[in-house]
Write a protein that holds these residues in place. Sequence first.
Motif, PDB file in Angstrom:
ATOM      1  N   GLY A   1       0.806  -1.209   0.000  1.00 50.19           N
ATOM      2  CA  GLY A   1       0.000   0.000   0.000  1.00 50.19           C
ATOM      3  C   GLY A   1       0.840   1.260   0.000  1.00 50.19           C
ATOM      4  O   GLY A   1       2.038   1.241   0.322  1.00 50.19           O
ATOM      5  N   ALA A   2       0.206   2.374  -0.350  1.00 50.77           N
ATOM      6  CA  ALA A   2       0.913   3.648  -0.526  1.00 50.77           C
ATOM      7  C   ALA A   2       1.568   4.140   0.748  1.00 50.77           C
ATOM      8  O   ALA A   2       2.543   4.899   0.698  1.00 50.77           O
ATOM      9  N   ARG A   3       1.052   3.742   1.904  1.00 54.38           N
ATOM     10  CA  ARG A   3       1.609   4.224   3.174  1.00 54.38           C
ATOM     11  C   ARG A   3       2.472   3.171   3.863  1.00 54.38           C
ATOM     12  O   ARG A   3       2.802   3.312   5.037  1.00 54.38           O
ATOM     13  N   SER A   4       2.845   2.126   3.164  1.00 53.48           N
ATOM     14  CA  SER A   4       3.706   1.097   3.743  1.00 53.48           C
ATOM     15  C   SER A   4       5.149   1.578   3.786  1.00 53.48           C
ATOM     16  O   SER A   4       5.519   2.574   3.157  1.00 53.48           O
TER      17      SER A   4
ATOM     18  N   GLY B   1       9.984  -1.843  10.722  1.00 52.64           N
ATOM     19  CA  GLY B   1       8.755  -2.249  10.069  1.00 52.64           C
ATOM     20  C   GLY B   1       7.713  -1.160   9.979  1.00 52.64           C
ATOM     21  O   GLY B   1       8.010   0.030  10.061  1.00 52.64           O
ATOM     22  N   ASP B   2       6.471  -1.609   9.794  1.00 51.69           N
ATOM     23  CA  ASP B   2       5.351  -0.681   9.632  1.00 51.69           C
ATOM     24  C   ASP B   2       4.128  -1.272  10.314  1.00 51.69           C
ATOM     25  O   ASP B   2       4.252  -2.000  11.295  1.00 51.69           O
ATOM     26  N   HIS B   3       2.941  -0.989   9.790  1.00 50.63           N
ATOM     27  CA  HIS B   3       1.702  -1.406  10.431  1.00 50.63           C
ATOM     28  C   HIS B   3       1.197  -2.750   9.916  1.00 50.63           C
ATOM     29  O   HIS B   3       0.020  -3.084  10.107  1.00 50.63           O
TER      30      HIS B   3
ATOM     31  N   ILE C   1      11.823  -2.964  18.009  1.00 51.13           N
ATOM     32  CA  ILE C   1      11.188  -2.566  16.748  1.00 51.13           C
ATOM     33  C   ILE C   1      11.300  -1.062  16.554  1.00 51.13           C
ATOM     34  O   ILE C   1      11.044  -0.277  17.469  1.00 51.13           O
ATOM     35  N   LEU C   2      11.708  -0.664  15.343  1.00 52.18           N
ATOM     36  CA  LEU C   2      11.648   0.724  14.881  1.00 52.18           C
ATOM     37  C   LEU C   2      10.572   0.797  13.811  1.00 52.18           C
ATOM     38  O   LEU C   2      10.503  -0.071  12.931  1.00 52.18           O
ATOM     39  N   LEU C   3       9.718   1.809  13.859  1.00 56.27           N
ATOM     40  CA  LEU C   3       8.663   1.946  12.871  1.00 56.27           C
ATOM     41  C   LEU C   3       9.056   2.962  11.809  1.00 56.27           C
ATOM     42  O   LEU C   3       9.227   4.144  12.096  1.00 56.27           O
ATOM     43  N   ALA C   4       9.212   2.467  10.575  1.00 58.69           N
ATOM     44  CA  ALA C   4       9.503   3.353   9.451  1.00 58.69           C
ATOM     45  C   ALA C   4       8.243   3.996   8.911  1.00 58.69           C
ATOM     46  O   ALA C   4       8.297   5.030   8.243  1.00 58.69           O
ATOM     47  N   SER C   5       7.107   3.372   9.210  1.00 61.24           N
ATOM     48  CA  SER C   5       5.816   3.903   8.771  1.00 61.24           C
ATOM     49  C   SER C   5       4.744   3.385   9.709  1.00 61.24           C
ATOM     50  O   SER C   5       4.740   2.209  10.067  1.00 61.24           O
ATOM     51  N   SER C   6       3.833   4.259  10.096  1.00 66.23           N
ATOM     52  CA  SER C   6       2.735   3.864  10.971  1.00 66.23           C
ATOM     53  C   SER C   6       1.576   4.839  10.786  1.00 66.23           C
ATOM     54  O   SER C   6       1.280   5.653  11.648  1.00 66.23           O
TER      55      SER C   6
ATOM     56  N   PRO D   1      -3.930  -4.521  18.000  1.00 68.16           N
ATOM     57  CA  PRO D   1      -2.600  -4.425  18.611  1.00 68.16           C
ATOM     58  C   PRO D   1      -1.626  -3.601  17.781  1.00 68.16           C
ATOM     59  O   PRO D   1      -0.631  -3.107  18.313  1.00 68.16           O
ATOM     60  N   ALA D   2      -1.892  -3.435  16.490  1.00 70.62           N
ATOM     61  CA  ALA D   2      -1.028  -2.572  15.671  1.00 70.62           C
ATOM     62  C   ALA D   2      -1.080  -1.134  16.165  1.00 70.62           C
ATOM     63  O   ALA D   2      -0.076  -0.410  16.114  1.00 70.62           O
ATOM     64  N   ALA D   3      -2.242  -0.695  16.650  1.00 72.15           N
ATOM     65  CA  ALA D   3      -2.359   0.654  17.197  1.00 72.15           C
ATOM     66  C   ALA D   3      -1.560   0.783  18.484  1.00 72.15           C
ATOM     67  O   ALA D   3      -0.910   1.815  18.735  1.00 72.15           O
ATOM     68  N   ALA D   4      -1.564  -0.262  19.310  1.00 70.09           N
ATOM     69  CA  ALA D   4      -0.773  -0.245  20.544  1.00 70.09           C
ATOM     70  C   ALA D   4       0.715  -0.237  20.227  1.00 70.09           C
ATOM     71  O   ALA D   4       1.503   0.462  20.891  1.00 70.09           O
ATOM     72  N   LEU D   5       1.118  -0.985  19.197  1.00 73.23           N
ATOM     73  CA  LEU D   5       2.529  -1.013  18.815  1.00 73.23           C
ATOM     74  C   LEU D   5       2.973   0.344  18.286  1.00 73.23           C
ATOM     75  O   LEU D   5       4.112   0.779  18.535  1.00 73.23           O
ATOM     76  N   ALA D   6       2.095   1.038  17.587  1.00 76.55           N
ATOM     77  CA  ALA D   6       2.432   2.367  17.073  1.00 76.55           C
ATOM     78  C   ALA D   6       2.726   3.350  18.198  1.00 76.55           C
ATOM     79  O   ALA D   6       3.496   4.302  18.010  1.00 76.55           O
ATOM     80  N   MET D   7       2.154   3.122  19.361  1.00 78.25           N
ATOM     81  CA  MET D   7       2.416   3.972  20.519  1.00 78.25           C
ATOM     82  C   MET D   7       3.666   3.537  21.281  1.00 78.25           C
ATOM     83  O   MET D   7       4.324   4.352  21.931  1.00 78.25           O
TER      84      MET D   7
END
Length: 407
Positions: free
Chosen positions: A209-212, A285-287, A301-306, A316-322
């Motif tokens: 996806g475009a936001r990945s 990673g990402d979401h 984990i480092l988030l390159a996109s979320s 749980p993806a929302a919790a990981l983003a925080m």
Amino acid sequence: MSALSTSTDPLVAEREWLTMVERKTVLAVVHTLAYGKRLLDILSLLEADFRVQVVFTAPPHVFGDEVPFFLQSLGGAVLPWDEAIRMKFDLALAAGPRGVEKISAPLLTLPHGAGYLKRLSTGSHPGVAGLRRQDLAPGGRLPAAVAVPHHAELSVLKQHCPEALPLAHVVGDPAHDRIVASRPLRSVYRRALGLAGEEKLVVVASTWGARSSFGRLESLLPRLMAELPAGRFRSVILVHPNVWSGHGSWQVRSWLARCAHSGITVLAPEADWRAVLIAADHIIGDHGSVTLYGTLTKAPILLASSPEQEINVLSPAAALAMAAPALSPAHPLVSQLDYATAEYRPAEYAAIAERITSEPGRFNRNMRRLMYRLLGLGQPAHEPVTVPLPNPPALDSWAQGRRQVPA
């Protein structure tokens, strides 16, 4: 009776000359490579049962380019889609909705990743992808059963498609259970990958996806090549199969062509990434599902996109983003990996991982019971064991462009 032995369609008449007849027939509906890989975990529960014949079909799908190679590698009996929708089966399994209303069989649906992480906020049918009415009842036809990984999904299901709620079964998550069962083999997997004792493995995971995070690889790749010292770090890139199918394998390999020259491994779309994830020391990673499954390991984990607008706020993806720190373009990559390690809180990540499934370690038991009930058969008289993942190929073999036959 089996559809393979009773069909009068002239296109399938020759199938009446089979050795094993009058079997219960299960149709695996493989829309995409991601869906097919998830179905393999379920089909393994039918192994060694001579009462059951499994056949495969591939409906038309925009992300279906990699499916023919996948099915050929399996060696399964493959029915053309136009043929499959004219036959009757004792059970059909699908991890996606497209065209399944045309199948004559009790249908069991399930998610193809770690639950239901993505939220669709635009278009005519907003909601949580996979739990909307058009996802569960395409053409207005409900399935025989809806398999979900966690009890929390039931409230979302009640909101989006209440008529499917009585059909829902909380069965757990197969990838979760395989990863947990395989974690004691981490050192074995690292040796199989060819990692030296002190070498750190960085896994870069992208959904589609475009936001990945794949859309950010253009800026991240030079950093992986220039900032991670050889001999101290190895990098692996896991790209969602929909990226490969959507843009074409040639194009994805072309975009990532410099990786092999710099010692970065790109896993082929059909590869089983789970042992590689277990071997990781760091995850960028990402979401997507792969990043979320990373919470089952001890890798920071480092988030390159979320993207907030694409994440199911109850997932749980929302919790990981925080919880996970965000990758910064302004600081050295090694120092950011070190920071993520220093800030890593095992209890916090474990709490997120617990939200992947409310039936940890019990997927095989729950799913097998459900399938055999729909088939009208008694279960085999043995415990459905969760088998650890096989050893992955060495990273150097993937750098040479080798493709893997699905296990």
